[in-house]
Design a protein around this motif. Structure first.
Motif, PDB file in Angstrom:
ATOM      1  N   ARG A 150       0.903  -1.138   0.347  1.00  0.00           N
ATOM      2  CA  ARG A 150       0.051   0.182  -0.162  1.00  0.00           C
ATOM      3  C   ARG A 150       0.787   1.034  -0.266  1.00  0.00           C
ATOM      4  O   ARG A 150       0.462   2.050  -0.245  1.00  0.00           O
ATOM      5  N   ARG A 177       0.635   5.072  -7.749  1.00  0.00           N
ATOM      6  CA  ARG A 177      -0.561   3.855  -7.219  1.00  0.00           C
ATOM      7  C   ARG A 177      -0.939   2.946  -8.219  1.00  0.00           C
ATOM      8  O   ARG A 177      -0.969   1.663  -7.341  1.00  0.00           O
ATOM      9  N   LYS A 223      -0.562  -0.546  -7.386  1.00  0.00           N
ATOM     10  CA  LYS A 223      -1.652  -1.631  -7.961  1.00  0.00           C
ATOM     11  C   LYS A 223      -0.558  -3.468  -8.084  1.00  0.00           C
ATOM     12  O   LYS A 223      -0.926  -3.921  -7.923  1.00  0.00           O
ATOM     13  N   LYS A 229     -11.381 -11.202  -1.839  1.00  0.00           N
ATOM     14  CA  LYS A 229     -11.725 -10.538  -1.207  1.00  0.00           C
ATOM     15  C   LYS A 229     -10.652  -9.129  -0.706  1.00  0.00           C
ATOM     16  O   LYS A 229     -10.791  -8.544  -0.902  1.00  0.00           O
ATOM     17  N   GLU A 289      -8.946  -7.074  -3.547  1.00  0.00           N
ATOM     18  CA  GLU A 289      -9.973  -6.565  -3.647  1.00  0.00           C
ATOM     19  C   GLU A 289      -9.809  -4.821  -3.144  1.00  0.00           C
ATOM     20  O   GLU A 289     -10.145  -3.701  -3.974  1.00  0.00           O
ATOM     21  N   ALA A 290     -10.306  -5.488  -1.819  1.00  0.00           N
ATOM     22  CA  ALA A 290     -10.546  -4.283  -0.856  1.00  0.00           C
ATOM     23  C   ALA A 290      -9.168  -3.574  -0.921  1.00  0.00           C
ATOM     24  O   ALA A 290      -9.581  -1.855  -0.853  1.00  0.00           O
ATOM     25  N   VAL A 323      -6.391  -3.196  -3.097  1.00  0.00           N
ATOM     26  CA  VAL A 323      -6.726  -2.173  -4.620  1.00  0.00           C
ATOM     27  C   VAL A 323      -8.028  -0.906  -4.716  1.00  0.00           C
ATOM     28  O   VAL A 323      -7.729   0.325  -4.990  1.00  0.00           O
ATOM     29  N   LYS A 324      -8.970  -1.105  -4.282  1.00  0.00           N
ATOM     30  CA  LYS A 324     -10.139  -0.117  -4.256  1.00  0.00           C
ATOM     31  C   LYS A 324      -9.399   1.330  -2.702  1.00  0.00           C
ATOM     32  O   LYS A 324      -9.823   2.580  -2.670  1.00  0.00           O
ATOM     33  N   ALA A 325      -8.271   0.339  -1.879  1.00  0.00           N
ATOM     34  CA  ALA A 325      -8.113   1.608  -1.126  1.00  0.00           C
ATOM     35  C   ALA A 325      -7.384   2.456  -2.069  1.00  0.00           C
ATOM     36  O   ALA A 325      -6.734   3.292  -1.198  1.00  0.00           O
ATOM     37  N   GLY A 356      -7.498   3.471  -5.302  1.00  0.00           N
ATOM     38  CA  GLY A 356      -7.464   4.815  -5.593  1.00  0.00           C
ATOM     39  C   GLY A 356      -7.700   4.261  -6.512  1.00  0.00           C
ATOM     40  O   GLY A 356      -7.212   3.172  -7.375  1.00  0.00           O
TER      41      GLY A 356
END
Length: 300
Positions: free
Chosen positions: A129, A227, A231, A290, A293-294, A296-298, A300
């Motif tokens: 992250r 970013r 990822k 799950k 994906e959480a 990657v969503k954080a 942005g």
């Protein structure tokens, strides 16, 4: 009544009472002549009954029935507590492994492997992250060139020495856009500032006016490039976790194959266990996806 008649009646009475007694039923009466009875009356007395010795035998124990045996509870070998007698019952790993070889529904190792893969994924995603960002750990790894001379040289000639920034200063995060470096000595301020400027992250250190030992490092905002880098690192970590789950599934497949070749379990039970195993693996893969994906969503 004459003396002879009275003695005869007395002898008859004693004979009848002696013959009726159960203790003397088998005792043969002794014949005594009339003159001996007159001279020695003690001969007329009946002999003392024999005393029968009482004997005791151990009681017979009742056989336990099958129902009582089935109602008994076996000790819990998985518990670390002591049993009723105070003796510790160890958890025999060898026996547990042998039981697992013939039990197709034992997914202990599979669940442990999946849980380990998910835990590794979560820990790695925390690090990815911050990929492309400035973190205290990153600043602490900067090399610093120190000019050692005088008392610090301990009598040797002045020389240059390279040390890790985290060994001579403390680095802390202040908010999301600032990193602060607290130098241990004033002589280290200039070398540390030079090391920060020389890094590949294009950082600009700022000296604090109120504290000469404090260096402030503004953190540049995250860009599209950083970013994307984070990822990509997260995708690599997710692929590694998925592979770990597949490896755990492969170990279970080998165990089923061994049961099938050894004919330890009937085929119907193997098919049912295999279906349950696939459900457990799918659940583990879904959990990894799950978490990924959480993360990657954080980002942005």
């Amino acid at each position: 009544m004459s003396l002879r008649s009275r003695d005869a009646a007395q002898i008859l009475h004693q004979f009848l009472s002696f013959s009726r007694s159960p203790a003397t039923a088998n005792v043969r009466p002794t014949t005594v002549c009339m003159q001996c009875r007159i001279r020695n009356p003690t001969l007329l007395r009946s002999p003392a009954p024999a005393v029968r010795q009482m004997s005791t035998t151990s009681p017979l124990l009742k056989k336990s029935s099958a129902s009582s045996k089935s109602s008994r509870k076996s000790p819990d070998v998985t518990s670390t507590k002591n049993n009723r007698d105070g003796a510790h019952i160890p958890d025999n790993a060898a026996t547990r492994n042998r039981d697992r070889e013939i039990d197709p529904y034992d997914f202990t190792e599979l669940n442990a492997g999946i849980a380990k893969a998910v835990a590794r994924l979560k820990d790695a995603l925390v690090k990815t992250r911050d990929a492309g960002r400035i973190t205290p750990e990153m600043v602490e790894s900067f090399p610093v060139e120190l000019n050692v001379k005088g008392a610090a040289a301990h009598g040797s000639k002045p020389h240059h020495e390279q040390q890790r920034l985290g060994d001579i200063a403390s680095v802390v995060q202040k908010g999301g856009r600032m990193v602060q470096v607290y130098c241990s000595e004033e002589a280290h301020v200039k070398p540390i500032s030079s090391a920060i400027q020389a890094s590949q992250h294009s950082l600009v250190p700022q000296h604090d006016a109120s504290n000469p030992l404090l260096i402030n490092i503004p953190v540049p905002p995250a860009t599209a490039e950083t970013r994307q880098q984070a990822k990509e690192e997260a995708k690599k970590v997710y692929d590694r976790a998925s592979q770990d789950v597949r490896n755990a599934r492969g170990d279970e497949q080998k165990r089923f194959r061994k049961m099938e070749l050894g004919k330890m379990v009937v085929e119907d039970e193997l098919r049912k266990a295999h279906k349950q195993m696939e459900d457990v693996v799918k659940k583990g893969q879904d959990e990894c996806k799950k978490v990924y994906e959480a993360a990657v969503k954080a980002l942005g």
